[in-house]
Design a protein around this motif. Sequence first.
Motif, mmCIF file in Angstrom:
data_model
loop_
_atom_site.group_PDB
_atom_site.id
_atom_site.type_symbol
_atom_site.label_atom_id
_atom_site.label_comp_id
_atom_site.label_asym_id
_atom_site.label_seq_id
_atom_site.Cartn_x
_atom_site.Cartn_y
_atom_site.Cartn_z
ATOM 1 N N THR A 19 0.612 -1.332 0.164
ATOM 2 C CA THR A 19 -0.107 0.365 0.552
ATOM 3 C C THR A 19 1.082 1.104 0.145
ATOM 4 O OG1 THR A 19 0.137 -0.621 2.477
ATOM 5 C CG2 THR A 19 -1.939 -1.273 1.163
ATOM 6 N N LYS A 20 2.612 1.409 0.108
ATOM 7 C CA LYS A 20 2.951 2.428 0.592
ATOM 8 C C LYS A 20 4.484 1.971 -0.623
ATOM 9 C CE LYS A 20 1.818 3.125 4.713
ATOM 10 N NZ LYS A 20 2.820 3.459 6.397
ATOM 11 N N ILE A 21 4.799 2.502 -1.233
ATOM 12 C CA ILE A 21 5.704 2.415 -2.392
ATOM 13 C C ILE A 21 7.103 1.888 -1.796
ATOM 14 C CG2 ILE A 21 6.720 4.632 -2.293
ATOM 15 C CD1 ILE A 21 5.941 2.312 -5.177
ATOM 16 N N ASP A 22 7.164 2.605 -0.305
ATOM 17 C CA ASP A 22 8.359 2.249 0.483
ATOM 18 C C ASP A 22 8.367 0.769 0.127
ATOM 19 O OD1 ASP A 22 9.610 4.427 0.683
ATOM 20 O OD2 ASP A 22 8.177 4.595 2.821
ATOM 21 N N GLU A 23 6.849 0.242 0.926
ATOM 22 C CA GLU A 23 6.673 -1.197 0.516
ATOM 23 C C GLU A 23 7.353 -2.200 -0.533
ATOM 24 O OE1 GLU A 23 2.826 -2.103 2.183
ATOM 25 O OE2 GLU A 23 2.782 -1.424 3.470
ATOM 26 N N VAL A 24 6.370 -1.441 -1.595
ATOM 27 C CA VAL A 24 7.499 -2.239 -3.258
ATOM 28 C C VAL A 24 8.775 -2.095 -2.991
ATOM 29 C CG1 VAL A 24 6.766 -1.458 -5.170
ATOM 30 C CG2 VAL A 24 5.060 -1.475 -4.004
ATOM 31 N N ILE A 25 9.187 -1.199 -2.962
ATOM 32 C CA ILE A 25 11.109 -1.235 -2.490
ATOM 33 C C ILE A 25 11.816 -2.354 -1.585
ATOM 34 C CG2 ILE A 25 12.563 0.721 -1.979
ATOM 35 C CD1 ILE A 25 11.383 3.052 -2.894
ATOM 36 N N TYR A 26 11.082 -2.053 -0.578
ATOM 37 C CA TYR A 26 11.012 -3.762 0.677
ATOM 38 C C TYR A 26 11.414 -4.953 -0.010
ATOM 39 C CZ TYR A 26 11.240 -6.235 5.039
ATOM 40 O OH TYR A 26 11.663 -7.112 5.495
ATOM 41 N N ASN A 27 9.695 -4.971 -0.579
ATOM 42 C CA ASN A 27 9.667 -6.575 -1.117
ATOM 43 C C ASN A 27 11.002 -6.667 -2.152
ATOM 44 O OD1 ASN A 27 7.444 -7.018 0.627
ATOM 45 N ND2 ASN A 27 5.944 -5.673 -0.092
ATOM 46 N N LEU A 28 10.974 -5.659 -2.682
ATOM 47 C CA LEU A 28 11.513 -6.043 -4.688
ATOM 48 C C LEU A 28 13.070 -6.386 -3.991
ATOM 49 C CD1 LEU A 28 12.439 -5.433 -7.677
ATOM 50 C CD2 LEU A 28 12.984 -2.846 -7.294
ATOM 51 N N LYS A 29 13.798 -5.785 -2.739
ATOM 52 C CA LYS A 29 14.820 -5.815 -2.349
ATOM 53 C C LYS A 29 14.608 -6.807 -2.090
ATOM 54 C CE LYS A 29 18.152 -3.450 1.075
ATOM 55 N NZ LYS A 29 18.505 -2.524 2.166
ATOM 56 N N HIS A 30 14.131 -7.971 -1.311
ATOM 57 C CA HIS A 30 14.120 -9.530 -0.383
ATOM 58 C C HIS A 30 13.376 -10.481 -1.905
ATOM 59 C CE1 HIS A 30 13.699 -7.266 3.288
ATOM 60 N NE2 HIS A 30 14.841 -8.058 3.916
ATOM 61 N N ILE A 31 13.225 -10.372 -2.794
ATOM 62 C CA ILE A 31 13.554 -10.973 -3.857
ATOM 63 C C ILE A 31 14.609 -10.927 -4.025
ATOM 64 C CG2 ILE A 31 12.687 -11.139 -6.101
ATOM 65 C CD1 ILE A 31 9.046 -9.806 -5.406
#
Length: 195
Positions: free
Chosen positions: A48-60
Motif C-alpha cells: 500500500t506504500k511505495i516503501d513496501e514495494v522497494i522493501y519487497n523488491l529488495k528481499h526478492i
Amino acid sequence: MNFLRKLFNISTESSNEKLIKKQPVNLSLDDSFVHHFINNGGKFLYSTKIDEVIYNLKHIIAENKWKEISCNDIDLLKLTKDIPVTIHEKLNNTNPVFTSCEHLIANSGEILFSSNQLGSQKLSQLSDDFIVYATTSQLVKNIGEGLTGIKMNFKGNIPTNISSIKNYSISNSEDDILEFNRNSKNLYLLLFEDL
C-alpha cells in the motif's frame, strides 16, 4: 459402513450441499485475479506504500541471490537505486527481468505485456525469472477488456508485441510433449494498491 461407502463411492452429501457446490461464485476482480494467479503458480506481494514495494523488491532479489537484473523502465529504475544489484537496461535471457505490464487479467490470472515493456523481444527469448510491478487499477475482467484498454490508452500509437504470461511454474522436463506454453516464467508480482 464407511468402508463400503468409499468402496462403492456412495456420496453422503445432502441435496442442499450438492446445490451449494453448483452455485456460481462471483468474486471481485482482485480476488478473482489472485485466485487464478496463485493457482497458476504465481507469487505476489501486496503493498500500500511505495516503501513496501522497494522493501519487497529488495528481499526478492536477496532471496534469489541475484547479483544482476534487467530493467528498461526509467520509472522502475528509481525503485532500484538503493538496492545492491547491477542493472542492465537492455533485456536479455540471462538476467531476471524487472518490468511493468499493461494489464492483469482477472478471469485467468494472466499478465498482459506489450512492446512498451518488452520492446521487440518475445517472452520466450527472455529470462525465466520475472519481477512485475503492477497496480490494482490495471485489473481488468478478461483479455478482451485488456486489449480494449490498450487501444484506449494508446489511441494514436497502439503498441505491438502484445503477449501474456499465464503459467508461473517452469517445467524443466524435456519428456513433456504436451508442454506447448513457452511463456512459462518464474514470476513475482509486486502489486501496489493505487485505488
